[in-house]
Design an enzyme around this catalytic site. Structure first.
Site, PDB file in Angstrom:
ATOM      1  N   HIS A 250      32.749  -5.471  -4.078  1.00  0.00           N
ATOM      2  CA  HIS A 250      32.287  -5.699  -5.445  1.00  0.00           C
ATOM      3  C   HIS A 250      32.518  -4.423  -6.251  1.00  0.00           C
ATOM      4  O   HIS A 250      31.816  -3.435  -6.064  1.00  0.00           O
ATOM      5  CB  HIS A 250      30.799  -6.069  -5.411  1.00  0.00           C
ATOM      6  CG  HIS A 250      30.291  -6.628  -6.714  1.00  0.00           C
ATOM      7  ND1 HIS A 250      30.881  -6.352  -7.917  1.00  0.00           N
ATOM      8  CD2 HIS A 250      29.240  -7.442  -6.986  1.00  0.00           C
ATOM      9  CE1 HIS A 250      30.210  -6.973  -8.886  1.00  0.00           C
ATOM     10  NE2 HIS A 250      29.215  -7.648  -8.347  1.00  0.00           N
TER      11      HIS A 250
ATOM     12  N   GLU B 221      26.087 -20.284  -7.918  1.00  0.00           N
ATOM     13  CA  GLU B 221      27.415 -20.427  -8.522  1.00  0.00           C
ATOM     14  C   GLU B 221      28.038 -21.781  -8.157  1.00  0.00           C
ATOM     15  O   GLU B 221      28.575 -22.483  -9.017  1.00  0.00           O
ATOM     16  CB  GLU B 221      28.326 -19.280  -8.068  1.00  0.00           C
ATOM     17  CG  GLU B 221      29.711 -19.346  -8.717  1.00  0.00           C
ATOM     18  CD  GLU B 221      30.519 -18.063  -8.532  1.00  0.00           C
ATOM     19  OE1 GLU B 221      30.116 -17.201  -7.704  1.00  0.00           O
ATOM     20  OE2 GLU B 221      31.551 -17.919  -9.214  1.00  0.00           O
TER      21      GLU B 221
ATOM     22  N   LYS C 151      36.167 -10.785  -3.396  1.00  0.00           N
ATOM     23  CA  LYS C 151      35.273  -9.671  -3.058  1.00  0.00           C
ATOM     24  C   LYS C 151      35.180  -9.507  -1.542  1.00  0.00           C
ATOM     25  O   LYS C 151      34.856  -8.432  -1.039  1.00  0.00           O
ATOM     26  CB  LYS C 151      33.869  -9.910  -3.633  1.00  0.00           C
ATOM     27  CG  LYS C 151      33.779  -9.693  -5.137  1.00  0.00           C
ATOM     28  CD  LYS C 151      32.334  -9.737  -5.629  1.00  0.00           C
ATOM     29  CE  LYS C 151      32.237  -9.530  -7.133  1.00  0.00           C
ATOM     30  NZ  LYS C 151      32.676 -10.683  -7.932  1.00  0.00           N
TER      31      LYS C 151
ATOM     32  N   PHE D  20      23.940  -8.853 -13.198  1.00  0.00           N
ATOM     33  CA  PHE D  20      22.519  -8.523 -13.222  1.00  0.00           C
ATOM     34  C   PHE D  20      22.126  -8.412 -14.697  1.00  0.00           C
ATOM     35  O   PHE D  20      22.895  -7.927 -15.523  1.00  0.00           O
ATOM     36  CB  PHE D  20      22.282  -7.166 -12.549  1.00  0.00           C
ATOM     37  CG  PHE D  20      22.040  -7.260 -11.073  1.00  0.00           C
ATOM     38  CD1 PHE D  20      22.013  -8.483 -10.412  1.00  0.00           C
ATOM     39  CD2 PHE D  20      21.810  -6.104 -10.324  1.00  0.00           C
ATOM     40  CE1 PHE D  20      21.766  -8.559  -9.045  1.00  0.00           C
ATOM     41  CE2 PHE D  20      21.575  -6.170  -8.963  1.00  0.00           C
ATOM     42  CZ  PHE D  20      21.550  -7.393  -8.326  1.00  0.00           C
TER      43      PHE D  20
ATOM     44  N   CYS E 181      27.962  -6.207 -13.662  1.00  0.00           N
ATOM     45  CA  CYS E 181      29.059  -6.863 -12.944  1.00  0.00           C
ATOM     46  C   CYS E 181      29.938  -7.716 -13.846  1.00  0.00           C
ATOM     47  O   CYS E 181      30.955  -8.234 -13.397  1.00  0.00           O
ATOM     48  CB  CYS E 181      28.493  -7.723 -11.822  1.00  0.00           C
ATOM     49  SG  CYS E 181      27.125  -6.932 -11.002  1.00  0.00           S
TER      50      CYS E 181
ATOM     51  N   HIS F 258      32.586 -15.497  -8.812  1.00  0.00           N
ATOM     52  CA  HIS F 258      31.859 -14.230  -8.795  1.00  0.00           C
ATOM     53  C   HIS F 258      31.567 -13.911  -7.326  1.00  0.00           C
ATOM     54  O   HIS F 258      31.759 -12.807  -6.886  1.00  0.00           O
ATOM     55  CB  HIS F 258      30.589 -14.312  -9.647  1.00  0.00           C
ATOM     56  CG  HIS F 258      29.966 -12.979  -9.864  1.00  0.00           C
ATOM     57  ND1 HIS F 258      30.667 -11.909 -10.390  1.00  0.00           N
ATOM     58  CD2 HIS F 258      28.714 -12.507  -9.598  1.00  0.00           C
ATOM     59  CE1 HIS F 258      29.870 -10.846 -10.436  1.00  0.00           C
ATOM     60  NE2 HIS F 258      28.694 -11.179  -9.959  1.00  0.00           N
TER      61      HIS F 258
END
Lengths: 402, 88
Positions: free
Chosen positions: A331, A305, A326, A390, A162, A294
């Protein structure tokens, strides 16, 4: 140190097939996520996604090109064409200046893998099309664009799940800053919305089957999207000399690695990337008016976050705006940071802060101004874009107006 | 020469070269027809799919392989042989 500016931008994503359409969707808080329309969707548990709709590849590419371009390459080329067009640069100028391209992608030609496996495993075919390899490789998009625009300089693809796009953009930025080149194309592209691509994500049990609702107390996971965004980055003096329309300055970039867990994010790792990007940019904390989060819509990401932002920004966190687009485009995995940078540029250029839509209920774990549901008008000087992948690999960019 | 095989091979080659079937002659080389290395493997793929045969072709040893791709005529002969073997 040389300064780096953005002089061109292009995109195709679930919200639109150009920057203008995408900006309008951001301003309207429009949702591009809906029922998935893909083969064997009835055998999927997750049936929603941010798809690029009404897209006819044959109206963009000829037969030979279609044989060689996976959907992720098609998206990247369409976005690059618009970026080059808005930058007003010619093929000659790219080649003369030794320009290059760095693109992010996580899945590369995943649709090509999926179709080919289907042919040999399910349909028991004896062979696959001879172009399967050049079509599915992760650098296919960057390579095909390099051929189209004669980009003979440093060119490669980056794959950090990502964070792929932010890493790609950050590297292109550093190359210009340190004098390796004067012009770079950069961004990211992703197309994983096929049976195998969605099935794999289902396995992790982090997907929502309704909507992406970042920072909302009742959020229930992420939603996959697809598409691309590509930018033209240029050395500031070079851009000024040719009278380019400068969209924003890329002023800071930092990367960090959690070195902890393959899927769970770390507040410490995220905070190090955020504070590193601020330091690299040399701007004050309260100069950042907007952060494109994010914000995946998973319980853990959004909480972590917000907590990392609070830690770095302290009192300044009270006045900044944070949103996750998003919620609108889904995403885009390896392409997500690129599409999200469009929201940062929109905020700097036009003072439009894209909202976090689908926000129903305040979450005390995400107690920042998340710009719920409706876009806002605000004059800001600098923005930040977060990407926490990830594998714990984080990449944060800082843009400022010029 | 097996006329049915010849007709089909010429159609496939013409399609790949984006030219008319009348422009494909038995003594034409793939190069003369504008078929580059990628188009050549794509043509062989099309031939395999169309005739349901396995063509023993390796791009690294074009002159040593049993499948002679020198001209349209040799390709037709080679395809006809493979089709005949399939029937055995």
């Amino acid at each position: 140190m040389r300064r780096v500016v953005i002089t061109g931008q292009g995109t195709i994503n679930p919200l639109g097939k150009s920057v203008t359409e995408t900006s309008a969707a951001f301003a309207d808080g429009r949702c591009g996520i809906g029922e998935l329309d893909i083969r064997d969707v009835d055998r999927l548990t997750v049936k929603v996604g941010g798809q690029v709709r009404n897209f006819e590849p044959d109206s963009h590419f000829d037969r030979q090109e279609l044989a060689l371009y996976d959907r992720f390459t098609q998206f990247a080329i369409i976005a690059a064409d618009e970026a080059v067009d808005t930058a007003g640069l010619s093929r000659d100028e790219f080649s003369r200046s030794g320009a290059g391209i760095v693109l992010g992608t996580a899945g590369g030609g995943l649709n090509t893998w999926d179709d080919s496996y289907r042919k040999v495993y399910e349909e028991k075919k004896r062979r696959v099309h001879p172009f399967v390899v050049p079509k599915l490789m992760n650098n296919a998009a960057a390579s095909n664009i390099s051929m189209k625009y004669d980009l003979i300089g440093p060119s490669f693809s980056v794959s950090t799940a990502c964070s792929s796009s932010n890493h790609a953009i950050g590297l292109a930025f550093q190359m210009i800053r340190t004098g390796m080149t004067d012009i770079m194309l950069t961004g990211g592209s992703e197309s994983t919305l096929c049976f195998g691509g969605v099935k794999a994500w289902e396995g992790l049990r982090v997907m929502s089957n309704t909507a992406c609702r970042p920072f909302c107390a009742t959020r229930n996971g992420m939603v996959q999207g697809e598409g691309a965004a590509v930018f033209v980055l240029e050395e500031f003096e070079y851009a000024k000399r040719r009278g380019a329309d400068i969209l924003a300055e890329v002023s800071g970039f930092a990367m960090s690695s959690d070195a902890q867990d393959i899927v769970n994010p770390s507040k410490v790792g995220a905070a190090r990337a955020i504070s590193g990007a601020l330091r690299d940019s040399g701007i004050a904390l309260d100069d950042i008016g907007y952060i494109n989060a994010h914000g995946t819509g998973t319980t853990v990401n959004d909480r972590t976050e917000c907590s990392a932002i609070r830690e770095v920004f302290g009192a300044a966190a009270e006045t900044l705006m944070l949103s996750s687009t998003k919620s609108m485009h889904g995403h885009l995995i390896g392409g997500t940071g690129a599409v999200e940078l469009l929201a940062c540029i929109l905020a700097l250029r036009h003072g439009i802060i894209a909202p976090t839509i689908n926000h129903l209920q305040f979450d005390p774990d995400c107690d920042l101004d998340v710009v719920p549901n409706e876009a806002r008008q605000a004059k800001i000087r600098a923005t930040m874009s977060n990407a926490f992948a990830f594998g714990g690999m984080n990449a944060v960019l800082v843009l400022r107006s010029i | 020469m097996d006329q049915a095989v010849a007709k089909r091979v010429i159609e496939l080659i013409a399609e790949q070269a984006l030219i008319d079937v009348d422009q494909v002659k038995l003594d034409s080389t793939p190069e003369e027809l504008g078929i580059d290395s990628l188009a050549l493997v794509e043509s062989i793929f099309a031939i395999e799919e169309s005739f349901d045969i396995q063509v023993p072709f390796n791009a690294n040893e074009q002159h040593g392989s049993d499948f002679d791709i020198s001209t349209v005529g040799t390709i037709i002969e080679a395809v006809a042989d493979l089709v005949a073997q399939k029937g055995d």
